[in-house]
Design a protein around this motif. Sequence first.
Motif, mmCIF file in Angstrom:
data_model
loop_
_atom_site.group_PDB
_atom_site.id
_atom_site.type_symbol
_atom_site.label_atom_id
_atom_site.label_comp_id
_atom_site.label_asym_id
_atom_site.label_seq_id
_atom_site.Cartn_x
_atom_site.Cartn_y
_atom_site.Cartn_z
ATOM 1 N N TYR A 1 6.212 -1.472 -45.060
ATOM 2 C CA TYR A 1 7.175 -1.710 -44.164
ATOM 3 C C TYR A 1 7.959 -2.576 -44.777
ATOM 4 O O TYR A 1 7.732 -3.850 -45.141
ATOM 5 C CB TYR A 1 6.595 -2.288 -42.950
ATOM 6 N N ASP B 1 13.973 -6.155 -42.875
ATOM 7 C CA ASP B 1 15.005 -5.324 -41.914
ATOM 8 C C ASP B 1 14.132 -5.487 -40.534
ATOM 9 O O ASP B 1 13.167 -5.172 -40.353
ATOM 10 C CB ASP B 1 15.010 -3.905 -42.603
ATOM 11 N N LYS B 2 15.137 -5.640 -39.540
ATOM 12 C CA LYS B 2 14.591 -5.681 -38.369
ATOM 13 C C LYS B 2 13.984 -4.469 -37.681
ATOM 14 O O LYS B 2 12.652 -4.858 -37.352
ATOM 15 C CB LYS B 2 15.883 -6.054 -37.313
ATOM 16 N N ALA B 3 14.425 -3.403 -37.996
ATOM 17 C CA ALA B 3 13.626 -2.253 -37.405
ATOM 18 C C ALA B 3 12.444 -2.185 -38.088
ATOM 19 O O ALA B 3 11.046 -1.877 -37.539
ATOM 20 C CB ALA B 3 14.577 -0.659 -37.754
ATOM 21 N N ILE C 1 9.753 -4.707 -36.690
ATOM 22 C CA ILE C 1 9.187 -4.099 -35.357
ATOM 23 C C ILE C 1 8.178 -2.935 -35.692
ATOM 24 O O ILE C 1 7.318 -2.942 -34.892
ATOM 25 C CB ILE C 1 10.280 -3.439 -34.577
ATOM 26 N N GLN C 2 8.659 -2.191 -36.677
ATOM 27 C CA GLN C 2 7.586 -0.952 -36.829
ATOM 28 C C GLN C 2 6.201 -1.598 -37.406
ATOM 29 O O GLN C 2 5.426 -0.975 -37.179
ATOM 30 C CB GLN C 2 8.157 -0.130 -37.905
#
Length: 287
Positions: free
Chosen positions: A253, A257-259, A262-263
Amino acid sequence: MIKPLRKAVFPVGGLGTRFLPATKAMPKEMLPIVDRPLIQYAVDEAMEAGIEQMIFVTGRGKSAIEDHFDIAFELETTMSGRGKSLEILEATRLKPGAVAYVRQQEPMGLGHAVWCARDIVGDEPFAVLLADDFMVGKPGCLKQMVEAYNKVGGNLICAEEVPDDQTHRYGIITPGSRDGSLTEVKGLVEKPAPGSAPSNLSVIGRYILQPEVMRVLEGQGTGAGDEIQLTDAMARMIGDQPFHGLTFDGTRYDCGDKAGFIQANIAVALDRADIGPAVRDFIAGRC
């Protein structure tokens, strides 16, 4: 003779600008995946792989990392007085001599951060772990790499296949012969222009390097992004020493990176027996 791997370098001096304002006063490496900071996961991974000394390359405003791996006397005394177990804090206590800190005084790139640890690394092979590459696998990523290193020696980097339209974001391997998850590295290109990548095998944030890379970094100029790139130094060593890429058996992951961050939180939360059902119900109700 293949020298044993005992030391790991954690470059944690970055500014974390992609996560502002959250990282204005808190190191990005202390951002939590559920209830453990990213840097704790990276240290746990290193310890699983048999690393004996953790070397943190820090910068201004990173004292929270040092505090995290220290004894918290007031907290532990209060918890003990209230009859609470301290087991949850065990992994955060690094023993004296098992940890060292050195400061990167200027943000001059990953290669420069690694070079700042040269005196502590000495004449030994060492690992480099980037905490914002959050790796989930059994065994852990670095342990998989150490097992491969003990067979082939030399330099070893972690590799991951990425979509062709994303190769310009990574260091990319020019591949040679392949043996299962091991790929011979014939060359490395840092962030190639779109459409010019020699493969779609990217270099991600785990490395096992020989100490000679420090001498290469000593006189190296800036590269992509006007920074001293570790990829450029590694590329200059190809042909002089064995060099392989190991495709990680697990999931990465990108928590820079923000996404991706969160993932990672969702994935870890769903796998937890204590909170997984509640999170799963919440997601089902939102979809």
